[in-house]
Scaffold this motif. Structure first.
Motif, PDB file in Angstrom:
ATOM      1  N   GLU A   1       0.857  -1.187   0.000  1.00  0.00           N
ATOM      2  CA  GLU A   1       0.000   0.000   0.000  1.00  0.00           C
ATOM      3  C   GLU A   1       0.889   1.230   0.000  1.00  0.00           C
ATOM      4  O   GLU A   1       1.790   1.350   0.821  1.00  0.00           O
ATOM      5  CB  GLU A   1      -0.885  -0.007   1.246  1.00  0.00           C
ATOM      6  CG  GLU A   1      -1.697   1.248   1.426  1.00  0.00           C
ATOM      7  CD  GLU A   1      -2.411   1.290   2.766  1.00  0.00           C
ATOM      8  OE1 GLU A   1      -3.627   1.531   2.747  1.00  0.00           O
ATOM      9  OE2 GLU A   1      -1.764   1.084   3.815  1.00  0.00           O
TER      10      GLU A   1
ATOM     11  N   GLU B   1      -2.667   0.127  -9.035  1.00  0.00           N
ATOM     12  CA  GLU B   1      -3.759  -0.845  -8.912  1.00  0.00           C
ATOM     13  C   GLU B   1      -3.534  -2.035  -9.843  1.00  0.00           C
ATOM     14  O   GLU B   1      -3.794  -3.176  -9.461  1.00  0.00           O
ATOM     15  CB  GLU B   1      -5.100  -0.179  -9.212  1.00  0.00           C
ATOM     16  CG  GLU B   1      -5.564   0.767  -8.119  1.00  0.00           C
ATOM     17  CD  GLU B   1      -5.973   0.049  -6.840  1.00  0.00           C
ATOM     18  OE1 GLU B   1      -6.766  -0.905  -6.909  1.00  0.00           O
ATOM     19  OE2 GLU B   1      -5.484   0.447  -5.774  1.00  0.00           O
TER      20      GLU B   1
ATOM     21  N   HIS C   1      -2.215  -0.983  -3.460  1.00  0.00           N
ATOM     22  CA  HIS C   1      -3.296  -0.071  -3.065  1.00  0.00           C
ATOM     23  C   HIS C   1      -2.727   1.310  -2.770  1.00  0.00           C
ATOM     24  O   HIS C   1      -1.525   1.486  -2.614  1.00  0.00           O
ATOM     25  CB  HIS C   1      -4.032  -0.619  -1.849  1.00  0.00           C
ATOM     26  CG  HIS C   1      -4.662  -1.942  -2.104  1.00  0.00           C
ATOM     27  ND1 HIS C   1      -5.752  -2.103  -2.916  1.00  0.00           N
ATOM     28  CD2 HIS C   1      -4.331  -3.185  -1.674  1.00  0.00           C
ATOM     29  CE1 HIS C   1      -6.076  -3.376  -2.971  1.00  0.00           C
ATOM     30  NE2 HIS C   1      -5.218  -4.058  -2.225  1.00  0.00           N
TER      31      HIS C   1
ATOM     32  N   THR D   1      -8.910   5.875   0.105  1.00  0.00           N
ATOM     33  CA  THR D   1      -8.203   4.631  -0.134  1.00  0.00           C
ATOM     34  C   THR D   1      -8.791   3.984  -1.382  1.00  0.00           C
ATOM     35  O   THR D   1      -9.968   4.165  -1.684  1.00  0.00           O
ATOM     36  CB  THR D   1      -8.295   3.663   1.073  1.00  0.00           C
ATOM     37  OG1 THR D   1      -7.562   2.488   0.776  1.00  0.00           O
ATOM     38  CG2 THR D   1      -9.724   3.342   1.428  1.00  0.00           C
ATOM     39  N   THR D   2      -7.965   3.242  -2.108  1.00  0.00           N
ATOM     40  CA  THR D   2      -8.447   2.613  -3.342  1.00  0.00           C
ATOM     41  C   THR D   2      -8.883   1.174  -3.115  1.00  0.00           C
ATOM     42  O   THR D   2      -9.026   0.418  -4.071  1.00  0.00           O
ATOM     43  CB  THR D   2      -7.351   2.645  -4.436  1.00  0.00           C
ATOM     44  OG1 THR D   2      -6.198   1.956  -3.949  1.00  0.00           O
ATOM     45  CG2 THR D   2      -7.026   4.056  -4.835  1.00  0.00           C
ATOM     46  N   THR D   3      -9.128   0.808  -1.871  1.00  0.00           N
ATOM     47  CA  THR D   3      -9.529  -0.577  -1.614  1.00  0.00           C
ATOM     48  C   THR D   3     -11.000  -0.818  -1.918  1.00  0.00           C
ATOM     49  O   THR D   3     -11.450  -1.946  -1.894  1.00  0.00           O
ATOM     50  CB  THR D   3      -9.227  -0.975  -0.149  1.00  0.00           C
ATOM     51  OG1 THR D   3      -9.870  -0.038   0.717  1.00  0.00           O
ATOM     52  CG2 THR D   3      -7.741  -0.999   0.106  1.00  0.00           C
TER      53      THR D   3
END
Length: 187
Positions: free
Chosen positions: A59, A83, A88, A97-99
């Protein structure tokens, strides 16, 4: 999964301590820091090292979105690349956050606003410089001049073999000013 931090300041005079502390508090064990590097530059040495270091499941954590990139297109392209590699992204200040899908959507919106803010700053700066010029003032940093005795002393010290940075310290002038008055090319 490892949390890897990235911090950046645009000038060498700026301090990265606030970003560093926030990234440590966010659990980053390793932090890459670029000093004196604009976010608009394509080459950022520590960012490049970090990108090479990242592994699937890691991350990337930044203090604020604009530390990673200054324009929406490049920021989104970089995060899309992360990604695609299984890495992440998290921005502490914006809480993004890109989760998840909502995080990705918010990232797009926030980066667009960051770009808008940067564009407005450029517009205001340009308008201010035009207004100053229209009023007979020169915009930008004022030119530093040295008195005749300083110029003479600088030449004497140069003849003695001193470096421009040392000459500047002795006569109370910056290294850049010494270079300019001695007719030397900056190193």
């Amino acid at each position: 999964m490892a949390s890897i931090g990235y911090a950046r300041v645009s000038t060498v005079e700026q301090n990265v301590d606030l970003q560093h502390a926030a990234l440590r508090n966010a659990g980053c064990k390793r932090i890459f820091m670029d000093h004196g590097v604009s976010g608009t530059r394509a080459k950022r040495p520590e960012l490049d090292k970090m990108l090479e270091h990242l592994r699937d499941g890691d991350e990337v954590v930044v203090w604020k979105l604009d530390r990673l990139g200054r324009n929406t297109r490049s920021l989104l392209a970089l995060i899309d690349d992360l990604e695609g590699r299984g890495v992440h992204f998290r921005s502490l200040t914006e809480g993004i956050t890109t989760t998840g899908a909502m995080g990705k959507a918010m990232l797009t919106v926030m980066s667009a606003f960051a770009q808008l803010e940067r564009d407005q700053l450029v517009e205001r700066t340009t308008a201010g410089m035009a207004a100053a010029e229209a009023n007979g003032r020169k915009a930008g940093r004022r030119e530093v001049t040295m008195g005749d005795w300083k110029v003479k002393r600088a030449h004497e010290l140069k003849a003695q073999g001193l470096k421009p940075s040392d000459i500047g310290k002795l006569i109370g002038a910056s290294r850049a000013t010494v270079y300019r008055y001695l007719g030397l090319g900056a190193d």
